[in-house]
Design an enzyme around this catalytic site. Sequence first.
Site, PDB file in Angstrom:
ATOM      1  N   CYS A  71      20.051  44.523 -14.308  1.00 27.19           N
ATOM      2  CA  CYS A  71      20.514  44.364 -15.693  1.00 27.19           C
ATOM      3  C   CYS A  71      21.763  45.233 -15.894  1.00 27.19           C
ATOM      4  O   CYS A  71      21.729  46.436 -15.603  1.00 27.19           O
ATOM      5  CB  CYS A  71      19.427  44.797 -16.677  1.00 27.19           C
ATOM      6  SG  CYS A  71      20.090  45.010 -18.346  1.00 27.19           S
ATOM      7  N   HIS A  87      16.263  57.228 -31.041  1.00 29.55           N
ATOM      8  CA  HIS A  87      17.111  58.312 -30.542  1.00 29.55           C
ATOM      9  C   HIS A  87      18.438  58.346 -31.327  1.00 29.55           C
ATOM     10  O   HIS A  87      18.615  57.578 -32.280  1.00 29.55           O
ATOM     11  CB  HIS A  87      17.328  58.205 -29.031  1.00 29.55           C
ATOM     12  CG  HIS A  87      17.911  56.898 -28.580  1.00 29.55           C
ATOM     13  ND1 HIS A  87      19.173  56.490 -28.905  1.00 29.55           N
ATOM     14  CD2 HIS A  87      17.374  55.886 -27.830  1.00 29.55           C
ATOM     15  CE1 HIS A  87      19.426  55.317 -28.375  1.00 29.55           C
ATOM     16  NE2 HIS A  87      18.331  54.904 -27.723  1.00 29.55           N
ATOM     17  N   CYS A 120      15.663  40.191 -18.716  1.00 29.06           N
ATOM     18  CA  CYS A 120      15.553  41.657 -18.795  1.00 29.06           C
ATOM     19  C   CYS A 120      14.580  42.003 -19.911  1.00 29.06           C
ATOM     20  O   CYS A 120      14.855  41.712 -21.085  1.00 29.06           O
ATOM     21  CB  CYS A 120      16.900  42.320 -19.078  1.00 29.06           C
ATOM     22  SG  CYS A 120      16.674  44.079 -19.433  1.00 29.06           S
ATOM     23  N   HIS A 169      20.371  55.060 -31.997  1.00 31.59           N
ATOM     24  CA  HIS A 169      19.872  54.260 -33.128  1.00 31.59           C
ATOM     25  C   HIS A 169      20.286  54.904 -34.458  1.00 31.59           C
ATOM     26  O   HIS A 169      20.664  54.227 -35.410  1.00 31.59           O
ATOM     27  CB  HIS A 169      18.343  54.170 -33.107  1.00 31.59           C
ATOM     28  CG  HIS A 169      17.783  53.608 -31.837  1.00 31.59           C
ATOM     29  ND1 HIS A 169      16.936  54.325 -31.041  1.00 31.59           N
ATOM     30  CD2 HIS A 169      17.934  52.402 -31.247  1.00 31.59           C
ATOM     31  CE1 HIS A 169      16.591  53.582 -29.999  1.00 31.59           C
ATOM     32  NE2 HIS A 169      17.189  52.407 -30.095  1.00 31.59           N
ATOM     33  N   CYS A 199      16.304  44.276 -22.678  1.00 33.62           N
ATOM     34  CA  CYS A 199      17.232  43.590 -23.608  1.00 33.62           C
ATOM     35  C   CYS A 199      16.507  42.466 -24.328  1.00 33.62           C
ATOM     36  O   CYS A 199      17.005  41.979 -25.337  1.00 33.62           O
ATOM     37  CB  CYS A 199      18.396  42.940 -22.876  1.00 33.62           C
ATOM     38  SG  CYS A 199      19.491  44.037 -22.004  1.00 33.62           S
ATOM     39  N   LYS A 255      16.251  55.233 -24.204  1.00 34.14           N
ATOM     40  CA  LYS A 255      14.953  55.733 -23.759  1.00 34.14           C
ATOM     41  C   LYS A 255      14.767  55.471 -22.263  1.00 34.14           C
ATOM     42  O   LYS A 255      14.392  56.356 -21.501  1.00 34.14           O
ATOM     43  CB  LYS A 255      13.868  55.021 -24.580  1.00 34.14           C
ATOM     44  CG  LYS A 255      12.456  55.348 -24.189  1.00 34.14           C
ATOM     45  CD  LYS A 255      11.945  56.492 -25.033  1.00 34.14           C
ATOM     46  CE  LYS A 255      10.624  57.095 -24.561  1.00 34.14           C
ATOM     47  NZ  LYS A 255       9.686  56.244 -23.910  1.00 34.14           N
ATOM     48  N   LYS A 306      25.089  54.867 -21.599  1.00 35.35           N
ATOM     49  CA  LYS A 306      24.589  54.582 -22.945  1.00 35.35           C
ATOM     50  C   LYS A 306      23.304  55.387 -23.138  1.00 35.35           C
ATOM     51  O   LYS A 306      22.425  55.359 -22.273  1.00 35.35           O
ATOM     52  CB  LYS A 306      24.278  53.089 -23.050  1.00 35.35           C
ATOM     53  CG  LYS A 306      23.659  52.696 -24.374  1.00 35.35           C
ATOM     54  CD  LYS A 306      23.113  51.275 -24.342  1.00 35.35           C
ATOM     55  CE  LYS A 306      22.476  50.935 -25.675  1.00 35.35           C
ATOM     56  NZ  LYS A 306      21.512  49.876 -25.632  1.00 35.35           N
ATOM     57  N   HIS A 340      20.696  48.140 -18.548  1.00 32.66           N
ATOM     58  CA  HIS A 340      19.592  49.063 -18.269  1.00 32.66           C
ATOM     59  C   HIS A 340      19.463  49.427 -16.797  1.00 32.66           C
ATOM     60  O   HIS A 340      18.660  50.290 -16.440  1.00 32.66           O
ATOM     61  CB  HIS A 340      18.276  48.472 -18.777  1.00 32.66           C
ATOM     62  CG  HIS A 340      18.254  48.285 -20.265  1.00 32.66           C
ATOM     63  ND1 HIS A 340      18.547  47.095 -20.866  1.00 32.66           N
ATOM     64  CD2 HIS A 340      18.008  49.177 -21.264  1.00 32.66           C
ATOM     65  CE1 HIS A 340      18.477  47.235 -22.184  1.00 32.66           C
ATOM     66  NE2 HIS A 340      18.162  48.487 -22.454  1.00 32.66           N
TER      67      HIS A 340
HETATM   68  N1  MSP Z   1      15.646  44.694 -31.966  1.00 36.48           N
HETATM   69  C1  MSP Z   1      16.993  44.495 -31.599  1.00 36.48           C
HETATM   70  C2  MSP Z   1      17.863  44.163 -32.796  1.00 36.48           C
HETATM   71  C3  MSP Z   1      17.429  42.963 -33.550  1.00 36.48           C
HETATM   72  S1  MSP Z   1      18.427  42.704 -34.953  1.00 36.48           S
HETATM   73  C4  MSP Z   1      17.989  41.211 -35.511  1.00 36.48           C
HETATM   74  C5  MSP Z   1      17.536  45.759 -30.931  1.00 36.48           C
HETATM   75  N2  MSP Z   1      16.892  46.880 -31.224  1.00 36.48           N
HETATM   76  S2  MSP Z   1      17.221  48.293 -30.572  1.00 36.48           S
HETATM   77  O1  MSP Z   1      16.233  49.169 -31.131  1.00 36.48           O
HETATM   78  O2  MSP Z   1      17.275  48.205 -29.151  1.00 36.48           O
HETATM   79  O3  MSP Z   1      18.667  48.700 -31.043  1.00 36.48           O
HETATM   80  C6  MSP Z   1      19.016  48.758 -32.373  1.00 36.48           C
HETATM   81  C7  MSP Z   1      20.408  49.281 -32.574  1.00 36.48           C
HETATM   82  O4  MSP Z   1      20.598  50.547 -31.974  1.00 36.48           O
HETATM   83  C8  MSP Z   1      21.504  48.368 -31.993  1.00 36.48           C
HETATM   84  O5  MSP Z   1      22.563  48.223 -32.912  1.00 36.48           O
HETATM   85  C9  MSP Z   1      21.986  49.126 -30.793  1.00 36.48           C
HETATM   86  O6  MSP Z   1      23.319  48.851 -30.496  1.00 36.48           O
HETATM   87  C10 MSP Z   1      21.820  50.536 -31.277  1.00 36.48           C
HETATM   88  N3  MSP Z   1      21.803  51.474 -30.169  1.00 36.48           N
HETATM   89  C11 MSP Z   1      20.823  51.676 -29.260  1.00 36.48           C
HETATM   90  N4  MSP Z   1      21.266  52.599 -28.361  1.00 36.48           N
HETATM   91  C12 MSP Z   1      22.518  52.987 -28.702  1.00 36.48           C
HETATM   92  C13 MSP Z   1      23.415  53.939 -28.224  1.00 36.48           C
HETATM   93  N5  MSP Z   1      23.171  54.679 -27.163  1.00 36.48           N
HETATM   94  N6  MSP Z   1      24.564  54.110 -28.907  1.00 36.48           N
HETATM   95  C14 MSP Z   1      24.845  53.421 -30.064  1.00 36.48           C
HETATM   96  N7  MSP Z   1      24.027  52.512 -30.533  1.00 36.48           N
HETATM   97  C15 MSP Z   1      22.905  52.231 -29.828  1.00 36.48           C
HETATM   98  O7  MSP Z   1      18.544  45.681 -30.233  1.00 36.48           O
END
Ligand code: MSP
Length: 485
Positions: free
Chosen positions: A147, A21, A130, A24, A133, A303, A300, A150
């Site tokens: 959590c 999304h 969680c 990311h 997370c 999904k 935040k 979430h």
């Molecule tokens: N798989 C782990 C990271 C492992 S790194 C060795 C993970 N993945 S994630 O897909 O959940 O998130 C990846 C990145 O997206 C993170 O930096 C996270 O902060 C970022 N974001 C996910 N949702 C977000 C927002 N709503 N806003 C900004 N960044 C966000 O964590």
Amino acid sequence: MSASKPFYITSPIFYPSAALHVGHAYTMTVADAVARSQRLLGNEVHFLSGADENAGKVIKAAKASEKSVPEFLDMITEKFRHLFKALDISYDQFIRTTDKDTHWPGAILMWERLREAGDIYRAKYAGLYCPQCEAFYTEKELKDGKCPLHLIPLEQIEEENYFFRLSKYTEPLKAKIESGELQIIPETRKNEILALLERGLEDVSFSRPAHAVPHGIPVPGDKKQVMYVWCDALTSYLTAVGFGRDDALAAKWWPADAHIIGKDILRFHAAIWPAMLLSAGLPLPKRVVTHGFILSGGHKMGKSMGNALDPVELIDEFGADALRYYLLRKVPSFEDGVLNKELLQDAYNGDLANGLGNLVSRILKLVETYEVETEFETPKTLWTKNGNPVRLALEEFDTRVAIDHIWGKISTLDRQIQESKPWELLKSLDNHEKQKGFDTMVRLYKDLWWIAVMLEPFMPETSKKIVQAIGKNKLDKALFPRKDQ
Ligand code: MSP
């Protein structure tokens, strides 16, 4: 001028449980702007991204689909790549933690190093987990018993696991962070980690029973256990560049210059990861750069929160550069920010179509009409120039301030054109006035080139279009076609 240096930058590796999304996309866009600016400096850059595949929630999502687990993972990671392409992300490598050739040998080697250091031990674990997370929580950290991120109920887990002696590294980590050997950016996040270290780190459970996560990487010497997904995922930053399979490559790229992350995964990157590296006798990354969250409906974006926006849809409607612009300028660099379609539309109309788009066509029209010719400095010369405020802000990872400087220039030029009316000066019979008009045109032309170069890390397609238009002295189509209000 300093010689080319290798610059290794990473995004987090994303969970391929669903398509990415806008939150990311934000992490990726920040990392991309930094990677591009390093290339402008003339440095050799390696920009890593990837997929964190050995996670319980990923496998759960795969099982809930109609596809086999490998098919599901292929499909989702393909979507990641599709997004990166659509968003013009200049990544060099995409690592998948299911990759037994690239990733597993180094992950296993890391475990062995931790064990040899005496930092892995077996113990009973009882606590709250969680699944979103992929992290354990203590009662104190919960929000209404759920959590804190979430807002979902946690799983009560009781199992015999391997633990990592994280507590042993509290003081060494404090020293590395305080001395700046490991930089945590921004200062507020550094203070957050120092406060955590002040309270003292606790050992962490570092494995799960194989039956709970059958796709995980087996713990060396114990087939009944798999590595905790964060142990495996963090190590991908090393395995991607050769650790466990190509020592020369690893020596070239490690330590990483910057890990770009969101604030939810700061503890993993600023406590667990450097502690693992210290235990394994490896250098620490130079910087952990932490951004805030994209919020939607006050939460935040995520999904599981049901408030996720699809970046591909936004790109289809507004273009990659408009989304990149919004993320990099309208979201405060190190704090939370809001994104929705209306705000994106406003930024598009105001700053891009009316602001940048108008200025570019005005200047191009002037130089074409009056046949202005001039020489331009190379992008590298302009970028590296002493005191270039755009570069300086980006060296601090502050994309918002960096872009503010470009738009500051846009307003100044708009005003100058308005006030000096160089086309009238050119009509003057007084040679001095005429020359002044011509000089103004040349300056405007050079400033347009400056804007094109400065925009490259942030809006690469727009930058390219302006450069091409300067080459041909005309812009075929409007840069930002007007959108209905
Ligand atoms: N798989 C782990 C990271 C492992 S790194 C060795 C993970 N993945 S994630 O897909 O959940 O998130 C990846 C990145 O997206 C993170 O930096 C996270 O902060 C970022 N974001 C996910 N949702 C977000 C927002 N709503 N806003 C900004 N960044 C966000 O964590």
